[in-house]
Design an enzyme around this catalytic site. Structure first.
Site, PDB file in Angstrom:
ATOM      1  N   GLY A  10       0.829  -1.210   0.000  1.00 36.49           N
ATOM      2  CA  GLY A  10       0.000   0.000   0.000  1.00 36.49           C
ATOM      3  C   GLY A  10       0.857   1.252   0.000  1.00 36.49           C
ATOM      4  O   GLY A  10       1.983   1.251  -0.515  1.00 36.49           O
ATOM      5  N   ARG A  81      -7.992   2.524  10.227  1.00 40.76           N
ATOM      6  CA  ARG A  81      -9.274   2.687  10.904  1.00 40.76           C
ATOM      7  C   ARG A  81     -10.207   3.516  10.016  1.00 40.76           C
ATOM      8  O   ARG A  81      -9.839   4.578   9.534  1.00 40.76           O
ATOM      9  CB  ARG A  81      -9.057   3.399  12.238  1.00 40.76           C
ATOM     10  CG  ARG A  81     -10.254   3.332  13.124  1.00 40.76           C
ATOM     11  CD  ARG A  81      -9.813   3.602  14.565  1.00 40.76           C
ATOM     12  NE  ARG A  81     -10.791   4.353  15.292  1.00 40.76           N
ATOM     13  CZ  ARG A  81     -10.570   4.868  16.488  1.00 40.76           C
ATOM     14  NH1 ARG A  81      -9.385   4.757  17.040  1.00 40.76           N
ATOM     15  NH2 ARG A  81     -11.510   5.526  17.107  1.00 40.76           N
ATOM     16  N   ARG A  87     -11.604   1.340  17.995  1.00 39.25           N
ATOM     17  CA  ARG A  87     -10.200   0.952  18.134  1.00 39.25           C
ATOM     18  C   ARG A  87     -10.104  -0.566  18.321  1.00 39.25           C
ATOM     19  O   ARG A  87      -9.208  -1.209  17.833  1.00 39.25           O
ATOM     20  CB  ARG A  87      -9.620   1.671  19.366  1.00 39.25           C
ATOM     21  CG  ARG A  87      -8.236   2.243  19.180  1.00 39.25           C
ATOM     22  CD  ARG A  87      -7.769   2.864  20.470  1.00 39.25           C
ATOM     23  NE  ARG A  87      -7.887   1.907  21.574  1.00 39.25           N
ATOM     24  CZ  ARG A  87      -7.018   0.941  21.818  1.00 39.25           C
ATOM     25  NH1 ARG A  87      -5.961   0.798  21.052  1.00 39.25           N
ATOM     26  NH2 ARG A  87      -7.189   0.104  22.824  1.00 39.25           N
ATOM     27  N   ASN A 119      -0.412  -0.523  12.542  1.00 40.94           N
ATOM     28  CA  ASN A 119      -0.980  -0.038  13.809  1.00 40.94           C
ATOM     29  C   ASN A 119      -2.109  -0.928  14.310  1.00 40.94           C
ATOM     30  O   ASN A 119      -2.742  -1.599  13.510  1.00 40.94           O
ATOM     31  CB  ASN A 119      -1.515   1.387  13.605  1.00 40.94           C
ATOM     32  CG  ASN A 119      -0.393   2.408  13.674  1.00 40.94           C
ATOM     33  OD1 ASN A 119       0.494   2.299  14.511  1.00 40.94           O
ATOM     34  ND2 ASN A 119      -0.442   3.383  12.786  1.00 40.94           N
ATOM     35  N   ASP A 147       8.070   9.513  14.981  1.00 40.45           N
ATOM     36  CA  ASP A 147       7.619  10.550  15.915  1.00 40.45           C
ATOM     37  C   ASP A 147       8.726  11.572  16.182  1.00 40.45           C
ATOM     38  O   ASP A 147       8.464  12.774  16.237  1.00 40.45           O
ATOM     39  CB  ASP A 147       7.151   9.900  17.231  1.00 40.45           C
ATOM     40  CG  ASP A 147       5.974   8.949  16.997  1.00 40.45           C
ATOM     41  OD1 ASP A 147       5.153   9.232  16.113  1.00 40.45           O
ATOM     42  OD2 ASP A 147       5.885   7.916  17.696  1.00 40.45           O
ATOM     43  N   ARG A 150       9.104  13.820  13.181  1.00 38.66           N
ATOM     44  CA  ARG A 150       8.078  14.872  13.169  1.00 38.66           C
ATOM     45  C   ARG A 150       8.444  15.979  14.158  1.00 38.66           C
ATOM     46  O   ARG A 150       8.360  17.168  13.838  1.00 38.66           O
ATOM     47  CB  ARG A 150       6.716  14.273  13.535  1.00 38.66           C
ATOM     48  CG  ARG A 150       6.112  13.495  12.393  1.00 38.66           C
ATOM     49  CD  ARG A 150       4.750  12.912  12.761  1.00 38.66           C
ATOM     50  NE  ARG A 150       4.127  12.335  11.578  1.00 38.66           N
ATOM     51  CZ  ARG A 150       3.337  11.266  11.591  1.00 38.66           C
ATOM     52  NH1 ARG A 150       3.078  10.644  12.736  1.00 38.66           N
ATOM     53  NH2 ARG A 150       2.802  10.814  10.476  1.00 38.66           N
ATOM     54  N   HIS A 174       3.221   4.258  20.460  1.00 42.60           N
ATOM     55  CA  HIS A 174       3.008   5.050  19.246  1.00 42.60           C
ATOM     56  C   HIS A 174       1.537   5.470  19.220  1.00 42.60           C
ATOM     57  O   HIS A 174       0.719   4.856  18.576  1.00 42.60           O
ATOM     58  CB  HIS A 174       3.349   4.183  18.037  1.00 42.60           C
ATOM     59  CG  HIS A 174       3.311   4.916  16.735  1.00 42.60           C
ATOM     60  ND1 HIS A 174       3.961   6.102  16.518  1.00 42.60           N
ATOM     61  CD2 HIS A 174       2.701   4.614  15.568  1.00 42.60           C
ATOM     62  CE1 HIS A 174       3.755   6.489  15.275  1.00 42.60           C
ATOM     63  NE2 HIS A 174       2.997   5.615  14.677  1.00 42.60           N
TER      64      HIS A 174
HETATM   65  N1  APR Z   1      -1.619  -9.902   3.691  1.00 42.49           N
HETATM   66  C1  APR Z   1      -0.894  -9.061   2.928  1.00 42.49           C
HETATM   67  N2  APR Z   1      -1.247  -7.788   2.695  1.00 42.49           N
HETATM   68  C2  APR Z   1      -2.400  -7.351   3.240  1.00 42.49           C
HETATM   69  C3  APR Z   1      -3.209  -8.181   4.051  1.00 42.49           C
HETATM   70  C4  APR Z   1      -2.782  -9.510   4.270  1.00 42.49           C
HETATM   71  N3  APR Z   1      -3.476 -10.368   5.016  1.00 42.49           N
HETATM   72  N4  APR Z   1      -4.273  -7.449   4.450  1.00 42.49           N
HETATM   73  C5  APR Z   1      -4.146  -6.224   3.919  1.00 42.49           C
HETATM   74  N5  APR Z   1      -3.019  -6.150   3.180  1.00 42.49           N
HETATM   75  C6  APR Z   1      -2.507  -5.031   2.394  1.00 42.49           C
HETATM   76  C7  APR Z   1      -3.590  -4.244   1.694  1.00 42.49           C
HETATM   77  O1  APR Z   1      -4.039  -4.926   0.528  1.00 42.49           O
HETATM   78  C8  APR Z   1      -2.881  -2.925   1.377  1.00 42.49           C
HETATM   79  O2  APR Z   1      -2.302  -2.914   0.100  1.00 42.49           O
HETATM   80  O3  APR Z   1      -1.867  -4.057   3.220  1.00 42.49           O
HETATM   81  C9  APR Z   1      -1.793  -2.843   2.466  1.00 42.49           C
HETATM   82  C10 APR Z   1      -1.967  -1.658   3.410  1.00 42.49           C
HETATM   83  O4  APR Z   1      -1.782  -0.517   2.661  1.00 42.49           O
HETATM   84  P1  APR Z   1      -2.634   0.832   2.875  1.00 42.49           P
HETATM   85  O5  APR Z   1      -4.064   0.496   3.074  1.00 42.49           O
HETATM   86  O6  APR Z   1      -2.261   1.784   1.779  1.00 42.49           O
HETATM   87  O7  APR Z   1      -2.119   1.382   4.282  1.00 42.49           O
HETATM   88  P2  APR Z   1      -0.800   2.234   4.571  1.00 42.49           P
HETATM   89  O8  APR Z   1      -1.129   3.678   4.521  1.00 42.49           O
HETATM   90  O9  APR Z   1       0.323   1.726   3.744  1.00 42.49           O
HETATM   91  O10 APR Z   1      -0.542   1.867   6.095  1.00 42.49           O
HETATM   92  C11 APR Z   1      -0.182   0.558   6.469  1.00 42.49           C
HETATM   93  O11 APR Z   1       0.966   1.246   8.421  1.00 42.49           O
HETATM   94  O12 APR Z   1       1.188   3.341   9.325  1.00 42.49           O
HETATM   95  C12 APR Z   1       0.533   2.140   9.425  1.00 42.49           C
HETATM   96  O13 APR Z   1      -1.615   2.668  10.343  1.00 42.49           O
HETATM   97  C13 APR Z   1      -0.956   2.293   9.196  1.00 42.49           C
HETATM   98  O14 APR Z   1      -1.533   0.059   9.819  1.00 42.49           O
HETATM   99  C14 APR Z   1      -1.335   0.908   8.726  1.00 42.49           C
HETATM  100  C15 APR Z   1      -0.073   0.458   7.962  1.00 42.49           C
END
Ligand code: APR
Length: 307
Positions: A10, A81, A87, A119, A147, A150, A174
């Site tokens: 992601g 979230r 939460r 998270n 953190d 920032r 965090h």
């Molecule tokens: N296995 C592999 N990948 C997964 C799974 C899984 N079981 N479930 C979800 N994903 C993938 C999603 O398909 C998505 O591409 O995890 C990725 C998460 O990416 P985003 O939704 O873009 O989230 P992002 O902003 O990258 O944040 C990821 O980091 O900072 C923390 O709070 C944030 O928990 C979040 C994480």
């Protein structure tokens, strides 16, 4: 080249892949549950390599077998979230995802160093350590680097100086209870307590604590990823280059700071083996109280896991 796997392609994962490739820290394997997503981003990054001049290979996959032999695994898989979600809901969903991911890491990359980003960070890092069964030194989380980054950025803006000369320290969980430490935050060695009035420091501390939310409020449909991916890249670099940098990380405490069986943000020495040392700062009673409060918040999250 070291092999660096990123689970979750992601916003944070893909940007981390880009930063790692641009610094040529290793070859990158990007994985995700969504078919085509890691493959598409990996191919795009490979094509960017010819233009930007890096030789790291980036591959995308949905098959955990491809993470075999990873030196470092960064875990960003999870969901953010969403409105209406408590939460506790988030905790349940991401715990399930992290357990599944951790089982695969244990199976296919048993010798890797694992850096958690998902998270709620301190709890997800705890789940990762327990599920993989790895030595806690090899499992830690990315929180304090972000953190403190920032905090340093806000101090630089306030003082009109280069953020490069700022070394900031943030301890604790965090989240809302994190503990920025002005006494241990310096501009070229001078503590900010000598450079800024107390009210200004308080304002910058509050902004740091709410740093993630400030970005979410602006973006509206997503959360921060440039600074989080920069933070995780710094940690990956410390591991693969074995630099022994001293950085704040979410680390397993077994007696340090008077805490046991908990993951919490503290300064650590990072190297090829992961957390090679936990550095215990001498805290004032107020700082200690704030850290205790933060530890309580993390402990209650861990307790919810078995509820
Ligand atoms: N296995 C592999 N990948 C997964 C799974 C899984 N079981 N479930 C979800 N994903 C993938 C999603 O398909 C998505 O591409 O995890 C990725 C998460 O990416 P985003 O939704 O873009 O989230 P992002 O902003 O990258 O944040 C990821 O980091 O900072 C923390 O709070 C944030 O928990 C979040 C994480």
């Amino acid at each position: 080249m070291p092999k660096i796997t990123i689970i979750g392609a992601g916003a944070v994962g893909a940007t981390a892949a880009q930063r790692i490739a641009e610094k040529e820290l290793g070859d990158v394997v990007l994985t995700d549950i969504v078919e085509g997503l890691p493959q598409g981003k990996a191919l795009d990054l490979m094509e960017a390599g010819s233009l930007f001049g890096y030789d790291s290979k980036i591959t995308g996959t949905n098959d955990y077998k491809d993470i075999e032999g990873s030196d470092v695994v960064v875990v960003t898989a999870g969901i953010a979230r969403k409105p209406g979600m408590t939460r506790e809901d988030l905790l349940k969903i991401n715990t399930k995802i992290i357990k599944e991911v951790s089982q695969n890491i244990a199976k296919y990359a048993p010798d890797s160093v694992v850096i958690t980003v998902t998270n709620p960070l301190d709890i997800m890092t705890y789940v990762t350590m327990k599920t993989t069964g790895f030595d806690p030194a090899r499992v830690f989380g990315m929180s304090g680097v972000l953190d403190s980054g920032r905090f340093a950025a806000f101090i630089a803006m306030e003082l009109g100086c280069s953020a490069r000369d700022i070394s900031a320290m943030v301890l604790g969980g965090h989240g809302d209870t994190m503990v920025p430490l002005p006494r241990f935050t310096t501009v070229s060695g001078v503590p900010i307590t000598e450079l800024l009035p107390e009210v200004a420091i308080k304002r910058l501390v509050d902004r740091t604590v709410n740093g993630g939310a400030e970005i979410v409020n602006l973006l509206k449909t997503g959360s921060a990823f440039y600074a989080p991916s920069a933070a995780v890249t710094n940690m990956v670099e410390a591991v693969v280059k074995d630099t022994k940098r001293v950085l704040p990380a979410c680390a397993y405490l077994n007696g340090e700071y008077g805490k046991k069986d908990i993951y919490l943000g503290v300064p650590v020495k990072l190297g090829r083996k992961g957390v090679e040392e936990i550095i215990e700062l001498k805290l004032t009673s107020d700082e200690k109280k704030a850290l205790d409060k933060s530890a309580e918040a993390v402990k209650s999250g861990i307790a919810e896991l078995s509820a």
